[in-house]
Design an enzyme around this catalytic site. Structure first.
Site, PDB file in Angstrom:
ATOM      1  CB  THR A 152      -0.765  -0.014   1.242  1.00  0.00           C
ATOM      2  OG1 THR A 152      -1.413   1.118   1.274  1.00  0.00           O
ATOM      3  CG2 THR A 152      -0.117  -0.312   2.441  1.00  0.00           C
TER       4      THR A 152
ATOM      5  CE1 TYR B 272      -4.228  -2.155   5.105  1.00  0.00           C
ATOM      6  CE2 TYR B 272      -3.454   0.278   4.145  1.00  0.00           C
ATOM      7  CZ  TYR B 272      -3.909  -0.951   3.995  1.00  0.00           C
ATOM      8  OH  TYR B 272      -3.916  -1.473   2.796  1.00  0.00           O
TER       9      TYR B 272
END
Ligand code: UDP
Length: 334
Positions: free
Chosen positions: A121, A145
Site C-alpha cells: 500500500t 495499517y
C-alpha cells in the site's frame, strides 16, 4: 506463460482479490481461492475457480490446498484494510496483516511455492515529503495499517534472500471502480472508502458524504489521492506474475497508481457529474491517520511490466462503481 500449476489467491472473495481472480482466469490461469469469508462473499468468486474456506494462517488448510492444487504462485490479498480502524485496533492489523502473512509465507516456503505477489500500500510511505512518491523514498507509515504492510515487505525481502522464492510487492494507491463487464465490484459491508461511500449516497443508501478535513495543504484543502481502477490493478498482478515467472531470481516493489491526484471535492464533483445529482457534502474535521496527498510516481511499473492502464479516467471509475452499486441494490445477497 507456463506455470505448471495453479495460482492461489488469498482474499479472492474480496473486492480486489475477486477482480484478480477474473484477470487470472481470463488470462488462462487456473485458480484456487483461500478466503475465510469474514468480509468476502462466496458468490464473488468466479465459478471457474475453486474456493477453499480457510484463514491464511491455518497452516494445515493452506498447505493442503497448495499440495492438492499444485500451487506455483500465491497472490496474497487477504487482510484488513481500514486505516482509521487500524488506529483504534492496531493489534487486529498486526494479526490479520503481519502475523497471518508470516504464517502464509512459512507455508509457501515449506511447500516450495516459487512466486509470491503481495498487496502492499501507499500507506507504507506515510506523509511523503514530496509527491509523486517513488519506491525508493522513505517509508515512514503514520498508521498501523501502513506499518503492518511495511513489516510484511521486510519479511518478504528477507525470505527471498534465504529461500528459492521471488516476490512482487505492489503498493496500491486508492483502488476504486468495478469490473466493466459487471462481474464483480465492491460489496463490502460498512465500507469506508470515498468512492464507495459516494456511490452509496448516489443510490440513496446514505443522505450525505462527509468530507474529512478542509485544511490540508492541498489546492482546495481536501485530501488528494491517486485513484486507480480495480481492473487496471488486477491486470498489473497478472503482468507482475509473468515477470516473476520469467525472472525467478529477481524481486520487485512497484507503485500502482496513475500518477495524478484528485481531491475529495473533485471526486464528489465527478460523482455529481456522472449521476446528474448534487450529493450533499458534510464538511468535517480530519480523520485519524490521513496524509494530505498521496500520488504515485509510476515510472518503475511502466519500465518493469508491459502493463498499461485501460481505465485511467475518474468518470469511468465512478461510472463503473455506480453500476455495480445499482446492481447490488437489486441482489438478494448481501
Ligand atoms: N474521505 C472523505 N470522506 C469519506 C471517506 C474518505 O472525505 O467518507 C477522504 C479521506 O479523508 C481521504 C480520501 O477521502 O482524503 C480517501 O480516503 P479513503 O478512505 O477512500 O482511502 P485511504 O486514502 O484512506 O486509503
Amino acid at each position: 506463460m507456463e506455470l505448471n500449476g495453479k495460482v492461489m489467491v488469498t482474499g479472492g472473495a474480496g473486492y480486489i482479490g475477486s477482480h484478480a481472480v477474473l484477470a487470472l482466469l481470463d488470462a488462462g490461469y487456473e485458480v484456487v481461492v483461500i478466503d475465510n469469508l469474514v468480509t468476502g462473499f462466496a458468490w464473488a468468486v468466479d465459478s471457474r475457480a475453486t474456493l477453499v474456506e480457510a484463514n491464511v494462517a491455518d497452516d494445515d488448510a493452506v498447505r493442503g490446498a497448495i499440495r492438492d492444487h499444485d500451487v506455483r504462485a500465491i497472490l496474497h490479498f487477504a487482510g484488513s484494510v481500514v486505516v482509521p480502524e487500524s488506529v483504534s485496533d492496531p493489534l487486529k492489523y498486526y494479526r490479520n496483516n503481519t502475523a497471518a502473512t508470516r504464517a502464509l509465507l512459512e507455508s509457501a516456503v515449506s511447500e516450495g511455492v516459487p512466486h509470491f505477489i503481495f498487496s502492499s500500500t501507499a500507506a507504507t510511505y506515510g506523509t511523503p515529503a514530496k509527491v509523486p512518491v517513488q519506491e525508493g523514498d522513505p517509508t515512514v507509515p503514520i498508521n498501523p495499517y501502513g506499518m503492518s504492510k511495511l513489516m510484511t515487505e521486510a519479511m518478504l525481502r528477507d525470505v527471498a534472500v534465504a529461500h528459492p522464492i521471488n516476490y512482487c510487492a505492489l503498493r496500491y494507491f486508492n483502488v476504486a471502480g468495478a469490473d466493466p463487464q459487471g462481474r464483480s465490484g465492491q460489496s463490502t459491508i460498512g465500507a469506508t472508502h470515498l468512492i464507495k461511500i459516494a456511490v452509496e449516497a448516489a443510490t440513496g443508501k446514505r443522505d450525505a458524504v462527509s468530507v474529512f478535513g478542509t485544511d490540508f495543504d492541498t489546492a482546495d484543502g481536501t485530501g488528494v489521492r491517486d485513484y486507480i481502477h480495480v481492473s487496471d490493478l488486477a491486470a498489473a498482478h497478472v503482468a507482475a506474475l509473468e515477470r516473476l515467472i520469467e525472472n525467478p531470481d529477481e524481486s520487485l516493489t512497484l507503485n500502482c497508481g496513475y500518477g495524478r491526484g484528485f481531491s475529495v471535492n473533485e471526486v464528489l464533483d465527478a460523482v455529481d457529474r456522472v449521476t446528474n445529482l448534487t450529493i450533499q457534502r458534510r464538511y468535517e474535521g480530519r480523520r485519524a491517520g490521513d496524509p494530505a496527498a498521496l500520488i504515485a510516481d509510476n515510472a518503475a511499473i511502466f519500465a518493469a511490466l508491459p502493463w498499461r492502464p485501460q481505465y485511467d479516467d475518474l468518470d469511468t471509475i465512478v461510472r463503473d462503481a455506480l453500476s455495480w452499486e445499482r446492481g447490488l441494490a437489486e441482489r438478494a445477497q448481501p
